[in-house]
Design an enzyme around this catalytic site. Structure first.
Site, PDB file in Angstrom:
ATOM      1  N   SER A 288       0.851  -1.198   0.000  1.00  0.00           N
ATOM      2  CA  SER A 288       0.000   0.000   0.000  1.00  0.00           C
ATOM      3  C   SER A 288       0.877   1.235   0.000  1.00  0.00           C
ATOM      4  CB  SER A 288      -0.865   0.015   1.263  1.00  0.00           C
ATOM      5  OG  SER A 288      -1.496   1.277   1.416  1.00  0.00           O
TER       6      SER A 288
ATOM      7  N   TYR B  84       0.180   0.202  10.626  1.00  0.00           N
ATOM      8  CA  TYR B  84      -0.220  -0.243   9.280  1.00  0.00           C
ATOM      9  C   TYR B  84       0.912   0.038   8.287  1.00  0.00           C
ATOM     10  CZ  TYR B  84      -2.931  -0.589   4.922  1.00  0.00           C
ATOM     11  OH  TYR B  84      -3.394  -0.930   3.668  1.00  0.00           O
TER      12      TYR B  84
HETATM   13  N1  NAP Z   1      -8.841  -0.813   0.218  1.00  0.00           N
HETATM   14  C1  NAP Z   1      -7.825   0.010   0.004  1.00  0.00           C
HETATM   15  O1  NAP Z   1      -7.986   1.222  -0.251  1.00  0.00           O
HETATM   16  C2  NAP Z   1      -6.417  -0.504   0.054  1.00  0.00           C
HETATM   17  C3  NAP Z   1      -5.375   0.382  -0.253  1.00  0.00           C
HETATM   18  C4  NAP Z   1      -4.074  -0.072  -0.195  1.00  0.00           C
HETATM   19  C5  NAP Z   1      -3.826  -1.385   0.154  1.00  0.00           C
HETATM   20  N2  NAP Z   1      -4.840  -2.222   0.456  1.00  0.00           N
HETATM   21  C6  NAP Z   1      -4.509  -3.606   0.847  1.00  0.00           C
HETATM   22  O2  NAP Z   1      -5.309  -4.492   0.112  1.00  0.00           O
HETATM   23  C7  NAP Z   1      -5.514  -5.694   0.875  1.00  0.00           C
HETATM   24  C8  NAP Z   1      -6.991  -6.060   0.819  1.00  0.00           C
HETATM   25  O3  NAP Z   1      -7.712  -5.017   1.419  1.00  0.00           O
HETATM   26  P1  NAP Z   1      -9.272  -4.845   1.234  1.00  0.00           P
HETATM   27  O4  NAP Z   1      -9.507  -3.411   1.030  1.00  0.00           O
HETATM   28  O5  NAP Z   1      -9.782  -5.831   0.274  1.00  0.00           O
HETATM   29  O6  NAP Z   1      -9.763  -5.203   2.719  1.00  0.00           O
HETATM   30  P2  NAP Z   1     -10.897  -6.175   3.295  1.00  0.00           P
HETATM   31  O7  NAP Z   1     -12.095  -6.140   2.424  1.00  0.00           O
HETATM   32  O8  NAP Z   1     -11.031  -5.840   4.733  1.00  0.00           O
HETATM   33  O9  NAP Z   1     -10.235  -7.617   3.144  1.00  0.00           O
HETATM   34  C9  NAP Z   1      -9.207  -8.033   3.999  1.00  0.00           C
HETATM   35  C10 NAP Z   1      -9.235  -9.539   4.121  1.00  0.00           C
HETATM   36  O10 NAP Z   1      -8.182  -9.930   5.005  1.00  0.00           O
HETATM   37  C11 NAP Z   1      -8.712 -10.926   5.866  1.00  0.00           C
HETATM   38  N3  NAP Z   1      -7.988 -11.033   7.137  1.00  0.00           N
HETATM   39  C12 NAP Z   1      -7.849 -10.089   8.089  1.00  0.00           C
HETATM   40  N4  NAP Z   1      -7.185 -10.598   9.147  1.00  0.00           N
HETATM   41  C13 NAP Z   1      -6.908 -11.901   8.846  1.00  0.00           C
HETATM   42  C14 NAP Z   1      -6.266 -12.955   9.544  1.00  0.00           C
HETATM   43  N5  NAP Z   1      -5.780 -12.806  10.800  1.00  0.00           N
HETATM   44  N6  NAP Z   1      -6.151 -14.157   8.936  1.00  0.00           N
HETATM   45  C15 NAP Z   1      -6.664 -14.353   7.698  1.00  0.00           C
HETATM   46  N7  NAP Z   1      -7.297 -13.392   6.993  1.00  0.00           N
HETATM   47  C16 NAP Z   1      -7.419 -12.176   7.567  1.00  0.00           C
HETATM   48  C17 NAP Z   1     -10.139 -10.471   6.113  1.00  0.00           C
HETATM   49  O11 NAP Z   1     -10.885 -11.527   6.651  1.00  0.00           O
HETATM   50  P3  NAP Z   1     -12.126 -11.224   7.642  1.00  0.00           P
HETATM   51  O12 NAP Z   1     -13.119 -10.466   6.821  1.00  0.00           O
HETATM   52  O13 NAP Z   1     -12.586 -12.582   8.025  1.00  0.00           O
HETATM   53  O14 NAP Z   1     -11.574 -10.412   8.764  1.00  0.00           O
HETATM   54  C18 NAP Z   1     -10.548 -10.081   4.705  1.00  0.00           C
HETATM   55  O15 NAP Z   1     -10.942 -11.221   3.975  1.00  0.00           O
HETATM   56  C19 NAP Z   1      -4.962  -5.418   2.261  1.00  0.00           C
HETATM   57  O16 NAP Z   1      -3.703  -6.023   2.371  1.00  0.00           O
HETATM   58  C20 NAP Z   1      -4.814  -3.899   2.299  1.00  0.00           C
HETATM   59  O17 NAP Z   1      -3.761  -3.486   3.139  1.00  0.00           O
HETATM   60  C21 NAP Z   1      -6.134  -1.819   0.405  1.00  0.00           C
END
Ligand code: NAP
Length: 316
Positions: free
Chosen positions: A157, A182
């Protein structure tokens, strides 16, 4: 040789979707593993890979929720995995290795952001433990299953802008700050890909880090709504602000990094908007780019050693 952070150009961009980058790509016979592949960007990643013909393994902390989210998506298997629990990582990996199957694509997409101070395992800070150390242990344990030419994609990120690795105190024994926590974990994701690519070069395993863009997903669950407005993430009527992507656009860079032949000679690259990212020239996270501490090969090697020591996993 370290890849230069210079645009290719790829022909894709910030508005490309995961389906756009996979148009004409046939993944029949390929097996992918997508952590977090049942929510937000991961869900769109899983769906796009499955539409292109891949079999997709989705390790899930909440398998029942994952099963619901992925109902109707063909070729997907859900397995139990908590990245904050090294015993769970070991058990998941052993179960997979026992099947004798191989993996062509691993996308480390699971993550948590800006949580209140949380400790997991032996008192580790949760962002560092879940976002980085859990994935480090998972890929290491799955090493025997990585097919020659397999690609590993670490979803990092532009949040990494805020912190290098806190070498003196990676677990925030003092001065916990949810954004710095983070940020450190996202710098760790980028450094992980850099060093994994170096170690995997002999066997053809390539690794990439990606910034997916800014996308409203359940990731923001720990941030109060008022803060969304204050940070300019949403317009006054609650719509995503200019510069934000849809989840399908947000999934595109990881899918591109996992499949594009244009990256064959650029292992270890940090990517955004379906291309190699340039060095960041500002602190504007929406513009992105990559900071020097996230592409430092010495730091990557040092973090690898620290992570091996902490997790007891050193497979490469
Ligand atoms: N959205 C953005 O703007 C953005 C920007 C930059 C980077 N990112 C990165 O993109 C990635 C995906 O983000 P997203 O936006 O799709 O978020 P999200 O919808 O919250 O998805 C995150 C996933 O990670 C899982 N997770 C969390 N803790 C876990 C654990 N202890 N063991 C196994 N799985 C776990 C969650 O499972 P549960 O639902 O069961 O908790 C969920 O399936 C992340 O790495 C984030 O840092 C996102």
């Amino acid at each position: 040789m370290i890849t230069k952070q210079r645009k290719l150009p790829s022909g894709f961009g910030a508005h490309s979707t995961a389906d756009d980058v996979l148009a004409g790509v046939d993944l029949t016979g390929a097996t992918a593993l997508v952590t977090g592949g049942y929510s937000g960007l991961g869900l769109e990643t899983t769906r796009a890979l499955a539409r292109a013909g891949a079999r997709v393994i989705v390790p899930a902390r909440r398998p029942d929720i994952a099963g619901e989210a992925l109902r109707g998506t063909p070729g997907v298997e859900v397995g139990a995995l908590d990245l904050g629990d090294l015993e769970s990582v070991r058990a998941f990996s052993d179960r997979f290795l026992d099947t004798g199957r191989t993996l062509d694509i691993v996308i480390n997409g699971a993550g948590v952001m800006a949580c209140p101070e949380t400790r997991v395992g032996p008192g580790w800070e949760a962002h560092f433990a879940i976002n980085h150390l859990g994935h480090f242990a998972l890929v290491g344990r799955l090493r025997p299953a990585l097919a020659p030419g397999a690609r590993v994609v670490a979803v990092a990120s532009s949040g990494h802008f805020l912190s290098d690795i806190r070498w003196q105190d990676p677990h925030f024994r003092t001065g916990y700050d949810r954004w710095l926590a983070y940020a450190q974990s996202k710098t760790a994701n980028a450094l992980f890909a850099l060093h994994l690519d170096r170690l995997g070069a002999d066997t053809g395993v390539r690794a990439y880090a990606v910034h997916p863009g800014s996308i409203l997903t359940p990731l923001q669950r720990h941030i109060p709504r008022e803060e969304w407005y204050a940070r300019g993430w949403v317009t006054p009527d609650g719509e995503p602000a200019d510069g934000f992507k849809t989840p399908r656009q947000g999934a595109a860079t990881a899918v591109w990094a996992a499949t594009s032949p244009l990256l064959d000679a650029h292992g270890g690259a940090y990517c955004q908007d379906c291309d190699i990212a340039e060095a960041a020239t500002t602190d504007d996270m929406l513009l992105g780019g990559v900071k020097p501490w996230a592409t430092d090969p010495h730091a990557a090697s040092r973090l690898w050693d620290l992570s091996s020591e902490l997790t007891g996993v050193n497979a490469f």
